[in-house]
Design a protein around this motif. Structure first.
Motif, mmCIF file in Angstrom:
data_model
loop_
_atom_site.group_PDB
_atom_site.id
_atom_site.type_symbol
_atom_site.label_atom_id
_atom_site.label_comp_id
_atom_site.label_asym_id
_atom_site.label_seq_id
_atom_site.Cartn_x
_atom_site.Cartn_y
_atom_site.Cartn_z
ATOM 1 N N UNK A 1 0.812 -1.211 0.000
ATOM 2 C CA UNK A 1 0.000 0.000 0.000
ATOM 3 C C UNK A 1 0.846 1.261 0.000
ATOM 4 N N UNK A 2 1.918 1.248 0.791
ATOM 5 C CA UNK A 2 2.811 2.410 0.828
ATOM 6 C C UNK A 2 3.489 2.619 -0.524
ATOM 7 N N UNK A 3 3.878 1.545 -1.182
ATOM 8 C CA UNK A 3 4.510 1.665 -2.496
ATOM 9 C C UNK A 3 3.530 2.226 -3.521
ATOM 10 N N UNK A 4 2.278 1.781 -3.467
ATOM 11 C CA UNK A 4 1.271 2.282 -4.405
ATOM 12 C C UNK A 4 0.977 3.757 -4.154
ATOM 13 N N UNK A 5 0.861 4.142 -2.882
ATOM 14 C CA UNK A 5 0.622 5.551 -2.545
ATOM 15 C C UNK A 5 1.796 6.414 -3.002
ATOM 16 N N UNK A 6 3.012 5.945 -2.776
ATOM 17 C CA UNK A 6 4.195 6.690 -3.204
ATOM 18 C C UNK A 6 4.232 6.849 -4.725
ATOM 19 N N UNK A 7 3.881 5.807 -5.441
ATOM 20 C CA UNK A 7 3.847 5.886 -6.901
ATOM 21 C C UNK A 7 2.791 6.875 -7.371
ATOM 22 N N UNK A 8 1.610 6.846 -6.752
ATOM 23 C CA UNK A 8 0.542 7.784 -7.123
ATOM 24 C C UNK A 8 0.943 9.229 -6.845
ATOM 25 N N UNK B 1 3.985 10.425 -6.689
ATOM 26 C CA UNK B 1 5.042 10.793 -7.633
ATOM 27 C C UNK B 1 4.452 11.162 -8.989
ATOM 28 N N UNK B 2 3.509 10.347 -9.464
ATOM 29 C CA UNK B 2 2.886 10.647 -10.757
ATOM 30 C C UNK B 2 2.075 11.936 -10.689
ATOM 31 N N UNK C 1 4.549 14.822 -10.854
ATOM 32 C CA UNK C 1 5.038 14.987 -12.225
ATOM 33 C C UNK C 1 3.973 15.607 -13.118
ATOM 34 N N UNK C 2 2.703 15.241 -12.901
ATOM 35 C CA UNK C 2 1.617 15.839 -13.677
ATOM 36 C C UNK C 2 1.462 17.323 -13.402
ATOM 37 N N UNK C 3 1.535 17.707 -12.131
ATOM 38 C CA UNK C 3 1.417 19.126 -11.773
ATOM 39 C C UNK C 3 2.595 19.912 -12.346
ATOM 40 N N UNK C 4 3.780 19.360 -12.251
ATOM 41 C CA UNK C 4 4.942 20.046 -12.832
ATOM 42 C C UNK C 4 4.810 20.181 -14.343
ATOM 43 N N UNK C 5 4.220 19.181 -14.991
ATOM 44 C CA UNK C 5 4.031 19.247 -16.440
ATOM 45 C C UNK C 5 3.036 20.356 -16.792
ATOM 46 N N UNK C 6 2.001 20.542 -15.956
ATOM 47 C CA UNK C 6 1.026 21.615 -16.192
ATOM 48 C C UNK C 6 1.719 22.969 -16.145
ATOM 49 N N UNK C 7 2.655 23.145 -15.239
ATOM 50 C CA UNK C 7 3.361 24.410 -15.084
ATOM 51 C C UNK C 7 4.542 24.546 -16.043
ATOM 52 N N UNK C 8 4.766 23.550 -16.891
ATOM 53 C CA UNK C 8 5.811 23.657 -17.910
ATOM 54 C C UNK C 8 7.180 23.206 -17.447
ATOM 55 N N UNK C 9 7.268 22.592 -16.285
ATOM 56 C CA UNK C 9 8.549 22.102 -15.778
ATOM 57 C C UNK C 9 8.679 20.646 -16.193
ATOM 58 N N UNK C 10 9.739 20.320 -16.900
ATOM 59 C CA UNK C 10 9.933 18.953 -17.379
ATOM 60 C C UNK C 10 11.096 18.310 -16.625
ATOM 61 N N UNK C 11 10.771 17.538 -15.601
ATOM 62 C CA UNK C 11 11.795 16.844 -14.829
ATOM 63 C C UNK C 11 12.215 15.578 -15.551
ATOM 64 N N UNK C 12 11.214 14.848 -16.034
ATOM 65 C CA UNK C 12 11.446 13.594 -16.744
ATOM 66 C C UNK C 12 10.627 13.648 -18.018
ATOM 67 N N UNK C 13 11.202 13.213 -19.125
ATOM 68 C CA UNK C 13 10.459 13.223 -20.376
ATOM 69 C C UNK C 13 9.431 12.091 -20.384
ATOM 70 N N UNK D 1 9.626 8.140 -18.903
ATOM 71 C CA UNK D 1 8.622 7.646 -17.964
ATOM 72 C C UNK D 1 7.922 6.412 -18.519
ATOM 73 N N UNK D 2 7.618 6.411 -19.804
ATOM 74 C CA UNK D 2 6.970 5.268 -20.434
ATOM 75 C C UNK D 2 7.891 4.053 -20.444
ATOM 76 N N UNK D 3 9.152 4.253 -20.781
ATOM 77 C CA UNK D 3 10.103 3.131 -20.782
ATOM 78 C C UNK D 3 10.309 2.585 -19.377
ATOM 79 N N UNK D 4 10.347 3.455 -18.374
ATOM 80 C CA UNK D 4 10.497 2.995 -16.995
ATOM 81 C C UNK D 4 9.293 2.179 -16.551
#
Length: 79
Positions: free
Chosen positions: A6-13, A15-16, A19-31, A35-38
């Protein structure tokens, strides 16, 4: 084990979501391709682990290991 999963799933959610919020603001940490390959790599590893666990319990288990044959006709757990 449930809490760890459960902790791993919460951490993954989380993190995603970050990354989504950063993408909305135009910050690209990971392409997106990284992310798809990982994610694909983790999926392949998870599927391989499931197959190995199924093979282990299907072919290398001893079903009579936890029962006492001296206690009658039915299977009785060892005490």
């Amino acid at each position: 084990m449930k809490k760890l999963l459960g902790a791993a799933i919460v951490l993954l959610c989380l993190t995603l979501a970050v990354l989504g919020v950063l993408r909305v603001w135009g910050v690209s940490v990971v392409s997106s391709s990284t992310l798809l390959r990982s994610g694909l790599t983790l999926g392949i590893l998870a599927a391989t682990l499931v197959v190995l666990v199924v093979i282990r319990f299907a072919f290398f288990s001893n079903p009579a290991a936890g029962y006492d044959a001296q206690r009658g006709n039915r299977a009785h757990p060892k005490r």
